[in-house]
Write a protein that holds these residues in place. Structure first.
Motif, PDB file in Angstrom:
ATOM      1  N   GLY A   1       0.825  -1.203   0.000  1.00 13.60           N
ATOM      2  CA  GLY A   1       0.000   0.000   0.000  1.00 13.60           C
ATOM      3  C   GLY A   1       0.859   1.252   0.000  1.00 13.60           C
ATOM      4  O   GLY A   1       2.064   1.217  -0.251  1.00 13.60           O
ATOM      5  N   ASP A   2       0.234   2.376   0.283  1.00 12.96           N
ATOM      6  CA  ASP A   2       0.938   3.656   0.280  1.00 12.96           C
ATOM      7  C   ASP A   2       1.878   3.764   1.470  1.00 12.96           C
ATOM      8  O   ASP A   2       1.584   3.271   2.559  1.00 12.96           O
ATOM      9  CB  ASP A   2      -0.057   4.823   0.340  1.00 12.96           C
ATOM     10  CG  ASP A   2      -0.948   4.870  -0.893  1.00 12.96           C
ATOM     11  OD1 ASP A   2      -0.517   4.357  -1.937  1.00 12.96           O
ATOM     12  OD2 ASP A   2      -2.061   5.416  -0.792  1.00 12.96           O
ATOM     13  N   GLU A   3       2.989   4.440   1.258  1.00  9.58           N
ATOM     14  CA  GLU A   3       3.932   4.698   2.346  1.00  9.58           C
ATOM     15  C   GLU A   3       3.368   5.783   3.255  1.00  9.58           C
ATOM     16  O   GLU A   3       2.717   6.721   2.780  1.00  9.58           O
ATOM     17  CB  GLU A   3       5.284   5.158   1.785  1.00  9.58           C
ATOM     18  CG  GLU A   3       6.031   4.069   1.041  1.00  9.58           C
ATOM     19  CD  GLU A   3       6.496   2.956   1.965  1.00  9.58           C
ATOM     20  OE1 GLU A   3       6.887   3.246   3.114  1.00  9.58           O
ATOM     21  OE2 GLU A   3       6.462   1.795   1.534  1.00  9.58           O
ATOM     22  N   PRO A   4       3.586   5.684   4.551  1.00  8.23           N
ATOM     23  CA  PRO A   4       3.099   6.730   5.452  1.00  8.23           C
ATOM     24  C   PRO A   4       3.885   8.025   5.246  1.00  8.23           C
ATOM     25  O   PRO A   4       4.990   8.020   4.709  1.00  8.23           O
ATOM     26  CB  PRO A   4       3.353   6.153   6.843  1.00  8.23           C
ATOM     27  CG  PRO A   4       4.427   5.145   6.650  1.00  8.23           C
ATOM     28  CD  PRO A   4       4.271   4.614   5.257  1.00  8.23           C
ATOM     29  N   GLN A   5       3.302   9.127   5.688  1.00  6.49           N
ATOM     30  CA  GLN A   5       3.985  10.414   5.583  1.00  6.49           C
ATOM     31  C   GLN A   5       5.219  10.406   6.477  1.00  6.49           C
ATOM     32  O   GLN A   5       5.199   9.808   7.560  1.00  6.49           O
ATOM     33  CB  GLN A   5       3.061  11.544   6.007  1.00  6.49           C
ATOM     34  CG  GLN A   5       1.899  11.744   5.061  1.00  6.49           C
ATOM     35  CD  GLN A   5       1.044  12.922   5.488  1.00  6.49           C
ATOM     36  OE1 GLN A   5       1.257  13.515   6.532  1.00  6.49           O
ATOM     37  NE2 GLN A   5       0.074  13.255   4.667  1.00  6.49           N
ATOM     38  N   PRO A   6       6.300  11.075   6.045  1.00  6.36           N
ATOM     39  CA  PRO A   6       7.491  11.109   6.891  1.00  6.36           C
ATOM     40  C   PRO A   6       7.238  11.910   8.168  1.00  6.36           C
ATOM     41  O   PRO A   6       6.357  12.778   8.219  1.00  6.36           O
ATOM     42  CB  PRO A   6       8.532  11.793   6.008  1.00  6.36           C
ATOM     43  CG  PRO A   6       7.757  12.536   4.988  1.00  6.36           C
ATOM     44  CD  PRO A   6       6.465  11.800   4.804  1.00  6.36           C
ATOM     45  N   LEU A   7       8.002  11.608   9.185  1.00  4.49           N
ATOM     46  CA  LEU A   7       7.884  12.353  10.436  1.00  4.49           C
ATOM     47  C   LEU A   7       8.358  13.783  10.230  1.00  4.49           C
ATOM     48  O   LEU A   7       9.249  14.035   9.403  1.00  4.49           O
ATOM     49  CB  LEU A   7       8.729  11.682  11.523  1.00  4.49           C
ATOM     50  CG  LEU A   7       8.266  10.292  11.937  1.00  4.49           C
ATOM     51  CD1 LEU A   7       9.288   9.661  12.883  1.00  4.49           C
ATOM     52  CD2 LEU A   7       6.915  10.353  12.592  1.00  4.49           C
ATOM     53  N   PRO A   8       7.792  14.738  10.959  1.00  3.34           N
ATOM     54  CA  PRO A   8       8.244  16.129  10.804  1.00  3.34           C
ATOM     55  C   PRO A   8       9.698  16.269  11.273  1.00  3.34           C
ATOM     56  O   PRO A   8      10.165  15.535  12.136  1.00  3.34           O
ATOM     57  CB  PRO A   8       7.296  16.926  11.699  1.00  3.34           C
ATOM     58  CG  PRO A   8       6.686  15.940  12.621  1.00  3.34           C
ATOM     59  CD  PRO A   8       6.730  14.614  11.944  1.00  3.34           C
ATOM     60  N   SER A   9      10.396  17.258  10.682  1.00  3.74           N
ATOM     61  CA  SER A   9      11.807  17.446  11.018  1.00  3.74           C
ATOM     62  C   SER A   9      11.973  18.137  12.372  1.00  3.74           C
ATOM     63  O   SER A   9      13.034  18.109  12.961  1.00  3.74           O
ATOM     64  CB  SER A   9      12.496  18.254   9.927  1.00  3.74           C
ATOM     65  OG  SER A   9      11.835  19.497   9.758  1.00  3.74           O
ATOM     66  N   ARG A  10      10.921  18.781  12.855  1.00  4.33           N
ATOM     67  CA  ARG A  10      10.990  19.463  14.152  1.00  4.33           C
ATOM     68  C   ARG A  10      10.177  18.659  15.169  1.00  4.33           C
ATOM     69  O   ARG A  10       9.296  17.884  14.793  1.00  4.33           O
ATOM     70  CB  ARG A  10      10.432  20.872  14.049  1.00  4.33           C
ATOM     71  CG  ARG A  10       8.991  20.884  13.565  1.00  4.33           C
ATOM     72  CD  ARG A  10       8.363  22.270  13.655  1.00  4.33           C
ATOM     73  NE  ARG A  10       7.041  22.285  13.085  1.00  4.33           N
ATOM     74  CZ  ARG A  10       5.969  21.696  13.610  1.00  4.33           C
ATOM     75  NH1 ARG A  10       6.069  21.041  14.720  1.00  4.33           N
ATOM     76  NH2 ARG A  10       4.804  21.765  13.018  1.00  4.33           N
ATOM     77  N   PRO A  11      10.453  18.815  16.449  1.00  5.32           N
ATOM     78  CA  PRO A  11       9.642  18.110  17.447  1.00  5.32           C
ATOM     79  C   PRO A  11       8.194  18.616  17.409  1.00  5.32           C
ATOM     80  O   PRO A  11       7.954  19.809  17.208  1.00  5.32           O
ATOM     81  CB  PRO A  11      10.299  18.457  18.785  1.00  5.32           C
ATOM     82  CG  PRO A  11      11.544  19.205  18.487  1.00  5.32           C
ATOM     83  CD  PRO A  11      11.533  19.582  17.038  1.00  5.32           C
ATOM     84  N   PRO A  12       7.217  17.736  17.570  1.00  4.33           N
ATOM     85  CA  PRO A  12       5.822  18.173  17.534  1.00  4.33           C
ATOM     86  C   PRO A  12       5.465  19.001  18.766  1.00  4.33           C
ATOM     87  O   PRO A  12       6.015  18.814  19.846  1.00  4.33           O
ATOM     88  CB  PRO A  12       5.038  16.871  17.506  1.00  4.33           C
ATOM     89  CG  PRO A  12       5.961  15.855  18.058  1.00  4.33           C
ATOM     90  CD  PRO A  12       7.351  16.304  17.751  1.00  4.33           C
ATOM     91  N   LEU A  13       4.524  19.908  18.576  1.00  4.52           N
ATOM     92  CA  LEU A  13       4.021  20.721  19.678  1.00  4.52           C
ATOM     93  C   LEU A  13       3.041  19.897  20.513  1.00  4.52           C
ATOM     94  O   LEU A  13       2.416  18.961  20.010  1.00  4.52           O
ATOM     95  CB  LEU A  13       3.323  21.963  19.134  1.00  4.52           C
ATOM     96  CG  LEU A  13       4.211  22.906  18.308  1.00  4.52           C
ATOM     97  CD1 LEU A  13       3.362  23.990  17.665  1.00  4.52           C
ATOM     98  CD2 LEU A  13       5.285  23.519  19.185  1.00  4.52           C
ATOM     99  N   PRO A  14       2.870  20.211  21.797  1.00  3.76           N
ATOM    100  CA  PRO A  14       1.938  19.440  22.632  1.00  3.76           C
ATOM    101  C   PRO A  14       0.519  19.379  22.058  1.00  3.76           C
ATOM    102  O   PRO A  14      -0.156  18.362  22.178  1.00  3.76           O
ATOM    103  CB  PRO A  14       1.961  20.174  23.973  1.00  3.76           C
ATOM    104  CG  PRO A  14       3.280  20.862  24.002  1.00  3.76           C
ATOM    105  CD  PRO A  14       3.587  21.212  22.567  1.00  3.76           C
TER     106      PRO A  14
END
Length: 71
Positions: A48-61
């Motif tokens: 199936g489709d590949e998941p979206q890559p993780l963001p390059s910055r840490p996620p906000l709460p």
């Protein structure tokens, strides 16, 4: 396979063999045993489709909290 045979045998697409047997039961839906089962061809193949890559910055709460809602 005879109707007395308590096992269902099939070969998967990748060559592996699968044997399924059911124990005796009085459940009405299973009265036919494995005779009521049949192999079903797969509806999906591949990954199936590949998941979206993780963001390059840490996620906000807030972004983490929104993930908990399934959005």
């Amino acid at each position: 396979m005879s109707t007395d045979d308590p096992k269902l045998r099939t070969t998967l697409a990748d060559g592996r063999r699968l044997t399924l047997s059911l124990p005796p039961t009085d459940a009405p839906w299973a009265s036919g045993g494995v005779a009521g089962l049949r192999p079903v061809p797969p509806t999906h193949t591949g990954r199936g489709d590949e998941p979206q890559p993780l963001p390059s910055r840490p996620p906000l709460p807030l972004e983490i909290a929104v993930l908990g809602f399934g959005i």
